[in-house]
Each structure stands twice: as structure tokens, then as C-alpha cells.
Motif scaffolding. Sequence first.
Motif, PDB file in Angstrom:
ATOM      1  N   MET A 164     -95.561  30.712 -39.188  1.00  0.00           N
ATOM      2  CA  MET A 164     -95.667  31.086 -37.775  1.00  0.00           C
ATOM      3  C   MET A 164     -95.138  29.955 -36.915  1.00  0.00           C
ATOM      4  SD  MET A 164     -99.189  33.212 -37.443  1.00  0.00           S
ATOM      5  CE  MET A 164    -100.090  32.572 -38.843  1.00  0.00           C
ATOM      6  N   ALA A 165     -94.676  30.313 -35.719  1.00  0.00           N
ATOM      7  CA  ALA A 165     -94.148  29.289 -34.819  1.00  0.00           C
ATOM      8  C   ALA A 165     -94.229  29.784 -33.386  1.00  0.00           C
ATOM      9  CB  ALA A 165     -92.696  28.954 -35.177  1.00  0.00           C
ATOM     10  N   GLY A 166     -94.342  28.823 -32.471  1.00  0.00           N
ATOM     11  CA  GLY A 166     -94.377  29.139 -31.046  1.00  0.00           C
ATOM     12  C   GLY A 166     -94.715  27.887 -30.268  1.00  0.00           C
ATOM     13  N   ALA A 167     -94.631  27.996 -28.951  1.00  0.00           N
ATOM     14  CA  ALA A 167     -94.937  26.849 -28.103  1.00  0.00           C
ATOM     15  C   ALA A 167     -96.365  26.392 -28.338  1.00  0.00           C
ATOM     16  CB  ALA A 167     -94.744  27.236 -26.645  1.00  0.00           C
ATOM     17  N   GLY A 168     -96.575  25.089 -28.349  1.00  0.00           N
ATOM     18  CA  GLY A 168     -97.924  24.548 -28.498  1.00  0.00           C
ATOM     19  C   GLY A 168     -98.346  24.372 -29.936  1.00  0.00           C
ATOM     20  N   GLN A 169     -97.444  24.675 -30.868  1.00  0.00           N
ATOM     21  CA  GLN A 169     -97.802  24.478 -32.279  1.00  0.00           C
ATOM     22  C   GLN A 169     -97.739  22.991 -32.605  1.00  0.00           C
ATOM     23  OE1 GLN A 169     -95.172  26.314 -35.178  1.00  0.00           O
ATOM     24  NE2 GLN A 169     -96.847  26.360 -36.664  1.00  0.00           N
ATOM     25  N   PHE A 170     -98.789  22.510 -33.252  1.00  0.00           N
ATOM     26  CA  PHE A 170     -98.770  21.122 -33.686  1.00  0.00           C
ATOM     27  C   PHE A 170     -97.742  21.016 -34.808  1.00  0.00           C
ATOM     28  CE2 PHE A 170    -103.201  22.362 -32.612  1.00  0.00           C
ATOM     29  CZ  PHE A 170    -103.130  21.913 -31.297  1.00  0.00           C
ATOM     30  N   PRO A 226     -92.037  15.805 -24.416  1.00  0.00           N
ATOM     31  CA  PRO A 226     -91.422  14.823 -25.329  1.00  0.00           C
ATOM     32  C   PRO A 226     -92.445  14.025 -26.138  1.00  0.00           C
ATOM     33  CG  PRO A 226     -91.190  14.158 -23.009  1.00  0.00           C
ATOM     34  CD  PRO A 226     -91.728  15.545 -22.999  1.00  0.00           C
ATOM     35  N   GLU A 227     -93.697  14.058 -25.702  1.00  0.00           N
ATOM     36  CA  GLU A 227     -94.745  13.289 -26.389  1.00  0.00           C
ATOM     37  C   GLU A 227     -95.398  14.087 -27.523  1.00  0.00           C
ATOM     38  OE1 GLU A 227     -95.067  15.198 -23.890  1.00  0.00           O
ATOM     39  OE2 GLU A 227     -96.981  16.218 -24.101  1.00  0.00           O
ATOM     40  N   TRP A 228     -94.917  15.320 -27.762  1.00  0.00           N
ATOM     41  CA  TRP A 228     -95.675  16.267 -28.591  1.00  0.00           C
ATOM     42  C   TRP A 228     -95.896  15.789 -30.026  1.00  0.00           C
ATOM     43  CZ3 TRP A 228     -98.822  19.737 -27.000  1.00  0.00           C
ATOM     44  CH2 TRP A 228     -99.301  20.725 -27.865  1.00  0.00           C
ATOM     45  N   LEU A 229     -94.889  15.179 -30.627  1.00  0.00           N
ATOM     46  CA  LEU A 229     -95.045  14.798 -32.043  1.00  0.00           C
ATOM     47  C   LEU A 229     -96.076  13.697 -32.204  1.00  0.00           C
ATOM     48  CD1 LEU A 229     -91.520  14.923 -33.657  1.00  0.00           C
ATOM     49  CD2 LEU A 229     -93.368  16.571 -33.761  1.00  0.00           C
ATOM     50  N   TRP A 232     -89.512  20.287 -36.488  1.00  0.00           N
ATOM     51  CA  TRP A 232     -88.056  20.096 -36.557  1.00  0.00           C
ATOM     52  C   TRP A 232     -87.456  20.102 -35.154  1.00  0.00           C
ATOM     53  CZ3 TRP A 232     -85.973  18.819 -41.152  1.00  0.00           C
ATOM     54  CH2 TRP A 232     -84.590  18.810 -41.276  1.00  0.00           C
ATOM     55  N   MET A 233     -87.890  21.061 -34.326  1.00  0.00           N
ATOM     56  CA  MET A 233     -87.348  21.186 -32.970  1.00  0.00           C
ATOM     57  C   MET A 233     -87.689  19.949 -32.138  1.00  0.00           C
ATOM     58  SD  MET A 233     -85.616  23.475 -31.155  1.00  0.00           S
ATOM     59  CE  MET A 233     -85.821  25.194 -31.586  1.00  0.00           C
ATOM     60  N   HIS A 234     -88.951  19.522 -32.177  1.00  0.00           N
ATOM     61  CA  HIS A 234     -89.349  18.362 -31.380  1.00  0.00           C
ATOM     62  C   HIS A 234     -88.708  17.080 -31.909  1.00  0.00           C
ATOM     63  CE1 HIS A 234     -92.515  21.119 -29.923  1.00  0.00           C
ATOM     64  NE2 HIS A 234     -92.513  20.372 -28.861  1.00  0.00           N
ATOM     65  N   ALA A 235     -88.623  16.942 -33.229  1.00  0.00           N
ATOM     66  CA  ALA A 235     -88.024  15.734 -33.804  1.00  0.00           C
ATOM     67  C   ALA A 235     -86.534  15.676 -33.496  1.00  0.00           C
ATOM     68  CB  ALA A 235     -88.257  15.702 -35.320  1.00  0.00           C
ATOM     69  N   HIS A 236     -85.877  16.845 -33.528  1.00  0.00           N
ATOM     70  CA  HIS A 236     -84.451  16.897 -33.193  1.00  0.00           C
ATOM     71  C   HIS A 236     -84.259  16.495 -31.734  1.00  0.00           C
ATOM     72  CE1 HIS A 236     -80.470  18.504 -32.358  1.00  0.00           C
ATOM     73  NE2 HIS A 236     -80.275  18.724 -33.660  1.00  0.00           N
TER      74      HIS A 236
END
Length: 366
Positions: free
Chosen positions: A204-210, A347-350, A221-225
Motif C-alpha cells: 500500500m502507498a499514499g501520502a503520510g506513509q512512513f 522534506p523532513e519526512w524520512l 523511494w519517493m522521499h529519498a529520491h
Amino acid sequence: MKIFVAGVCGFVGSSLARWFQAASDRVSVFGVDNLARPGSEINRSQLRSTGITVDHADVRLASDLENLPGPDWVIDAAANPSVLAGVDGRSSSRQLIEHNLGGTLHLLEYAKKHGAGFLLLSTSRVYSIAALTQVPVQVAGSSFRLDTGKALPPGLSEEGISEKFSVAAPVSLYGSTKLAAEILALEYGHTFQFPVWVNRCGVMAGAGQFGTPEQGIFSYWMHAHAARKPLRYIGFGGAGYQVRDVLHPEDLARLLWLEINDGCAGGERVFNVGGGSKNAISLAGLTTICDKHFGPHVPQADNRERPFDLPWIVMDSRNAKDRFNWRPTRPLLSILEELASHARHHPEWLELSNGLASLPAEEFCA
Ligand SMILES: NC(=O)c1ccc[n+]([C@@H]2O[C@H](COP(=O)([O-])OP(=O)(O)OC[C@H]3O[C@@H](n4cnc5c(N)ncnc54)[C@H](O)[C@@H]3O)[C@@H](O)[C@H]2O)c1
């Protein structure tokens, strides 16, 4: 109708809680979480601000559930959801079993005590690793695709992996806790006469996923990219050909709602739930989408082969379609667009989900 969500501050639990709270005036949602997942504390205040009652409780402790009000439905979304849990040294195998299986036992007792229905979130990881590593694939463009010229094992077709696919061990410790929880839940439902639905969810995937390399991979992957962090294609020749299908939790919520409102006593109780072949993409394909959003960023090739890495997982959800007329409505690109937007604004999400704070990039496990 009162719906109780265990793991309510997690990605899926919080998404379901919000969806059900908005679905009908007749529904009130409450839930518990032990806030073990880094980042989950963010959801506590957000959920409370929408009128959802959130208490701190640990489902490993039966006494934590004793004084909770009685629900009509229990959703079990509390777990350590990583395939590496219990074997990577960060959590012990006993802890994993206490969270995922012991927790389900206590939630089943809670449902039994109040005569509530029970919805278990299980996983595609209940399927046999030995059989999944044997799935015949060929390279098409930048991804694996099923090689239908070869003999396919029972339960596998171009539509994906169905409920008839082998669940023979090994399935990973994580997968085994879920498979055991499935059996326990079905047995409780049968013996004590309350409705139980088991949903074997794909990725599963979507906004707010850790996002960490081992769980929440699309978010990771998206945030790290976006943040230009190092990424690696591990195994399978280091080209990123491995494929997963993606489901948005809103689509899972719609299926659970159909299950809740199904008055039928008999019939199948275990369903695969995934995005399906239309929502499938390889890691290399995901990188191409990320490149379009954030500019080029090239992952490194890493030829290591690891025991839990699988080349191709696509969930065949036709049984859920036949039974409930359910199908995923959120297309792959819209899910990835949502993730990209989240990455742009957070940008701080990871660091928040501990993805890079404690985990080396080479632990990626798609
Ligand atoms: N996200 C996926 O791609 C996916 C795929 C298949 C199955 N699932 C299943 O869906 C469920 C939810 O997964 P998720 O992605 O939301 O994970 P998540 O880690 O975001 O959420 C799990 C939540 O449960 C809480 N929790 C863990 N142990 C607990 C305990 N002992 N007591 C109370 N709370 C506890 C955590 O703090 C966290 O908030 C899990 O059962 C998982 O196995 C998820």
C-alpha cells in the motif's frame, strides 16, 4: 456503529479511521496505538482533531483493552509490518510474535467479549517464499513480467497471485505471524459466532506513509529520491526490475466497508487485496516517475542476493471483485502523484519516519 481500530496512528490504521469517520454520520471511530512506529505520534493529534478518540494502549497487554468501550467492529491494523522484523536484530523474534500474533489474540478476545465483528489486515507475505522465488519472469523494458510461456504454479496467472497460491513455509517470520493470526481469527469467528474477514493486502502507498527501506518502500523511494539520498537496486542483477502492485488505503477502506455491510453468513472469508496488474510497477519504473518530478537521480546497482527479496508480486483480487463487486479505483499514477506532492511538502519526512536516521540505505528490501 462503533468501529475500533488497533494501530490507529499507523499509516493504514489512520487512513482507515479517517475514511470511516467521514463515511457516515452513523459511524464513530475510536482506536489505540502504542506509538511504537516512528512518526505515528503525528497522527494522534490529527485524528483527535477530527473527533476520533485515540488512546495509548499496547495490544500485547490484554489488560490494556479491558476498560475500552465495546465496539461493533474491530479492525486489527496494529503490527510490526516489516518482513525483516524479528531477524534483523532491531526487534527480537519473540517481540514480533507478541506484537503480531499475541496482539491479534487479545483483539479477538476483545471482539468475542463484545460480540463484535473482526477485520484482520494480513499480507501478501503469507505466500511461500520458495514458490514466489520460482515465479517465471522475463525482462520487458525496465521491469520483470510474468513469463506465461512457462508452466505456472497453482494460484498464479497474468492477473497475479491468488488465494490458491502456496502458503508453505518459509514465508518469513513476519508472514508466519500473519498466517497464524489468520487461522486464529477464522477459528475464533467460527467457534464464538462472530463475523471475521481476512484481507491479504499487497503493498500500500499514499501520502503520510512512513517510509523505511524495508517497509513503506514507495514512500521511502519517493522521499529519498526527492532529497537526493543514495538509493540502491539490490539483487536481480542490480537493475531495479523487481515489480510490485500498489493499492491506496482508501480502496482498502471501501472493501472493509463492503465486508462490514455484508449480511451474508457463509462463503469465503479470506481475500487478496491489491492494486493488480494495472497498478504494478518496477523499481526502475518508479525511479523514472521520480525523475520526472524531481530531476534525474541514479540509484546504484548492487548485485547482492538476499533471502526475502522477490522478483514479482502482483495481487490477484478477483475473488473480492466477484464477491463484493470491488475493484481498486485509485490508479498507480495518481497514487505516485500524491506521494510526490507529499515529498515536495515534507522534506523532513524520512528523518521523521526514521528512514535515514537509523537505517543504512543498503538495507532496501522491495
Ligand atoms: N503498508 C503496507 O504496504 C501493508 C501491506 C500489507 C499488510 N499491511 C498490514 O497493515 C497493517 C498496518 O500496516 P501499516 O503500513 O499501517 O504499518 P504502520 O507501522 O504504519 O502502522 C502500524 C501501527 O501499529 C502500531 N503498533 C505496533 N505494535 C503495536 C502494539 N503492540 N500495540 C498497539 N499498537 C501497535 C504502531 O505504532 C503503528 O502506529 C499491518 O498489520 C500490516 O501488516 C500493510
